[in-house]
Design a protein around this motif. Structure first.
Motif, PDB file in Angstrom:
ATOM      1  N   ILE A 266      28.354 -27.278 -19.485  1.00 40.85           N
ATOM      2  CA  ILE A 266      27.838 -28.163 -18.898  1.00 40.85           C
ATOM      3  C   ILE A 266      26.704 -27.802 -17.985  1.00 40.85           C
ATOM      4  O   ILE A 266      27.011 -26.974 -17.008  1.00 40.85           O
ATOM      5  CB  ILE A 266      28.618 -29.171 -17.963  1.00 40.85           C
ATOM      6  CG1 ILE A 266      29.729 -29.999 -18.927  1.00 40.85           C
ATOM      7  CG2 ILE A 266      27.851 -30.297 -17.523  1.00 40.85           C
ATOM      8  CD1 ILE A 266      31.096 -30.648 -18.332  1.00 40.85           C
TER       9      ILE A 266
ATOM     10  N   GLU B 147      22.792 -39.472 -10.220  1.00 41.90           N
ATOM     11  CA  GLU B 147      24.150 -39.355  -9.486  1.00 41.90           C
ATOM     12  C   GLU B 147      24.681 -40.826  -9.299  1.00 41.90           C
ATOM     13  O   GLU B 147      23.780 -41.763  -9.014  1.00 41.90           O
ATOM     14  CB  GLU B 147      24.268 -38.585  -8.448  1.00 41.90           C
ATOM     15  CG  GLU B 147      24.146 -37.212  -8.759  1.00 41.90           C
ATOM     16  CD  GLU B 147      24.880 -36.294  -9.535  1.00 41.90           C
ATOM     17  OE1 GLU B 147      26.294 -36.752  -9.287  1.00 41.90           O
ATOM     18  OE2 GLU B 147      24.600 -35.714 -10.306  1.00 41.90           O
TER      19      GLU B 147
ATOM     20  N   ASN C 270      27.004 -25.508 -14.704  1.00 40.42           N
ATOM     21  CA  ASN C 270      28.150 -26.136 -13.750  1.00 40.42           C
ATOM     22  C   ASN C 270      29.218 -25.975 -14.239  1.00 40.42           C
ATOM     23  O   ASN C 270      30.202 -25.957 -13.294  1.00 40.42           O
ATOM     24  CB  ASN C 270      27.615 -27.909 -13.961  1.00 40.42           C
ATOM     25  CG  ASN C 270      26.563 -28.299 -13.131  1.00 40.42           C
ATOM     26  OD1 ASN C 270      25.907 -27.678 -12.232  1.00 40.42           O
ATOM     27  ND2 ASN C 270      26.165 -29.607 -13.230  1.00 40.42           N
TER      28      ASN C 270
ATOM     29  N   ASP D 135      22.820 -28.304 -15.843  1.00 39.88           N
ATOM     30  CA  ASP D 135      21.914 -29.032 -15.172  1.00 39.88           C
ATOM     31  C   ASP D 135      20.304 -28.666 -15.354  1.00 39.88           C
ATOM     32  O   ASP D 135      20.304 -27.211 -15.075  1.00 39.88           O
ATOM     33  CB  ASP D 135      22.119 -29.234 -13.602  1.00 39.88           C
ATOM     34  CG  ASP D 135      23.212 -30.122 -13.063  1.00 39.88           C
ATOM     35  OD1 ASP D 135      23.527 -31.265 -14.168  1.00 39.88           O
ATOM     36  OD2 ASP D 135      23.818 -30.348 -12.463  1.00 39.88           O
TER      37      ASP D 135
ATOM     38  N   ARG E  74      21.173 -33.790 -17.637  1.00 41.68           N
ATOM     39  CA  ARG E  74      22.351 -32.978 -17.813  1.00 41.68           C
ATOM     40  C   ARG E  74      22.230 -32.482 -19.372  1.00 41.68           C
ATOM     41  O   ARG E  74      22.040 -33.302 -20.255  1.00 41.68           O
ATOM     42  CB  ARG E  74      23.606 -33.717 -17.567  1.00 41.68           C
ATOM     43  CG  ARG E  74      24.991 -33.197 -17.842  1.00 41.68           C
ATOM     44  CD  ARG E  74      25.616 -32.765 -16.731  1.00 41.68           C
ATOM     45  NE  ARG E  74      25.321 -32.780 -15.295  1.00 41.68           N
ATOM     46  CZ  ARG E  74      25.953 -33.050 -14.430  1.00 41.68           C
ATOM     47  NH1 ARG E  74      27.203 -34.059 -14.328  1.00 41.68           N
ATOM     48  NH2 ARG E  74      25.607 -32.868 -13.018  1.00 41.68           N
TER      49      ARG E  74
END
Length: 99
Positions: free
Chosen positions: A58, A98, A36, A60, A4
Motif C-alpha cells: 500500500i 481521508e 505505507n 501513497d 493511494r
C-alpha cells in the motif's frame, strides 16, 4: 488530490523480495510516494471471491499520474522485470480523501 496505490502480489517464491525492497523505496520517494504498508504474510479473504494474494503493498502518491510515472520510470524497469519474472500482480491507483 492524494492517491493511494495498492499492489496485490501472487508469487510462488519470495526469494527476490529482499533485492526488490532494498532498491525500490527510494524510487517510490523520487516520485513523491511512500510505502505505507507491505505484507508478505498470510492474507485471509473475509468477504467475496477475490483470490488471496501472497503479498500486498500500500503506497501513497501525490497523484495517479505520479504513481504511473514511477511504474513507467527507466530506473524502475529492472525491478519491474524482476517482479514480473517471479510474480503476477494486480495494481490499483485511486484518488481519495481521508475520512
Amino acid at each position: 488530490m492524494a492517491t493511494r496505490m495498492i499492489a496485490l502480489l501472487y508469487a510462488e517464491n519470495m526469494d527476490w523480495i529482499p533485492e526488490y525492497s532494498a532498491n525500490v523505496p527510494q524510487m517510490v520517494a523520487k516520485y513523491g510516494g511512500s510505502y505505507n504498508f507491505i505484507s508478505t504474510g498470510e492474507v485471509k479473504v473475509l468477504e467475496g471471491t477475490f483470490p488471496a494474494p501472497t503479498g500486498i503493498g500500500i503506497f501513497d502518491f501525490p497523484s495517479v499520474e505520479a504513481a504511473q510515472q514511477f511504474l513507467d520510470a527507466e530506473e524502475y524497469k529492472p525491478y519491474l522485470e524482476l517482479r514480473n519474472k517471479h510474480s503476477r500482480n494486480e495494481i490499483f491507483a485511486f484518488d481519495g480523501r481521508e475520512v
